[in-house]
Motif scaffolding. Sequence first.
Motif, PDB file in Angstrom:
ATOM      1  N   LYS A  10       0.842  -1.200   0.000  1.00 34.50           N
ATOM      2  CA  LYS A  10       0.000   0.000   0.000  1.00 34.50           C
ATOM      3  C   LYS A  10       0.881   1.257   0.000  1.00 34.50           C
ATOM      4  O   LYS A  10       0.623   2.207  -0.732  1.00 34.50           O
ATOM      5  CB  LYS A  10      -0.931  -0.017   1.205  1.00 34.50           C
ATOM      6  CG  LYS A  10      -1.868   1.153   1.251  1.00 34.50           C
ATOM      7  CD  LYS A  10      -2.652   1.238  -0.033  1.00 34.50           C
ATOM      8  CE  LYS A  10      -4.106   1.324   0.183  1.00 34.50           C
ATOM      9  NZ  LYS A  10      -4.853   1.473  -1.066  1.00 34.50           N
ATOM     10  N   ALA A  11       1.933   1.250   0.793  1.00 31.55           N
ATOM     11  CA  ALA A  11       2.846   2.393   0.837  1.00 31.55           C
ATOM     12  C   ALA A  11       3.482   2.612  -0.532  1.00 31.55           C
ATOM     13  O   ALA A  11       3.580   3.754  -1.004  1.00 31.55           O
ATOM     14  CB  ALA A  11       3.924   2.173   1.896  1.00 31.55           C
ATOM     15  N   ASP A  12       3.909   1.554  -1.185  1.00 33.18           N
ATOM     16  CA  ASP A  12       4.506   1.684  -2.519  1.00 33.18           C
ATOM     17  C   ASP A  12       3.508   2.252  -3.521  1.00 33.18           C
ATOM     18  O   ASP A  12       3.866   3.067  -4.377  1.00 33.18           O
ATOM     19  CB  ASP A  12       5.042   0.347  -3.011  1.00 33.18           C
ATOM     20  CG  ASP A  12       6.357  -0.041  -2.346  1.00 33.18           C
ATOM     21  OD1 ASP A  12       7.002   0.843  -1.752  1.00 33.18           O
ATOM     22  OD2 ASP A  12       6.728  -1.225  -2.425  1.00 33.18           O
ATOM     23  N   GLU A  13       2.250   1.850  -3.418  1.00 27.41           N
ATOM     24  CA  GLU A  13       1.224   2.391  -4.314  1.00 27.41           C
ATOM     25  C   GLU A  13       1.042   3.893  -4.102  1.00 27.41           C
ATOM     26  O   GLU A  13       0.939   4.662  -5.062  1.00 27.41           O
ATOM     27  CB  GLU A  13      -0.106   1.664  -4.096  1.00 27.41           C
ATOM     28  CG  GLU A  13      -0.100   0.236  -4.578  1.00 27.41           C
ATOM     29  CD  GLU A  13      -1.335  -0.544  -4.134  1.00 27.41           C
ATOM     30  OE1 GLU A  13      -2.214   0.023  -3.446  1.00 27.41           O
ATOM     31  OE2 GLU A  13      -1.415  -1.749  -4.466  1.00 27.41           O
ATOM     32  N   VAL A  14       1.024   4.308  -2.850  1.00 31.61           N
ATOM     33  CA  VAL A  14       0.862   5.731  -2.533  1.00 31.61           C
ATOM     34  C   VAL A  14       2.089   6.513  -2.987  1.00 31.61           C
ATOM     35  O   VAL A  14       1.975   7.600  -3.555  1.00 31.61           O
ATOM     36  CB  VAL A  14       0.592   5.929  -1.024  1.00 31.61           C
ATOM     37  CG1 VAL A  14       0.635   7.397  -0.646  1.00 31.61           C
ATOM     38  CG2 VAL A  14      -0.749   5.312  -0.645  1.00 31.61           C
TER      39      VAL A  14
END
Length: 82
Positions: A10-14
């Motif tokens: 999720k962090a990588d997507e953001v």
Amino acid sequence: ADKDEKLEKKADEVIDLIAEAQQEDGYLDTYFIIKEPDRKWKNLCEGHELYTAGHMMEARGGGFGNIWRHYSKASCHFFNCK
């Protein structure tokens, strides 16, 4: 502590989403990009740019997610690397 793969994904997507706003030279401060592009790096005492850049460099140095890939250009802007 164990890695939280779901959280990292999720962090990588953001991070990837935010990086879409990054300019070619690595600059990333959406206020100045959108509202006052001619004022970039003009008021370092109050413009908040060094503060946010510092956070990005710290995250990059810590190897957090894929931020290192996106913020390399900005780091080179500060340290004049090629």
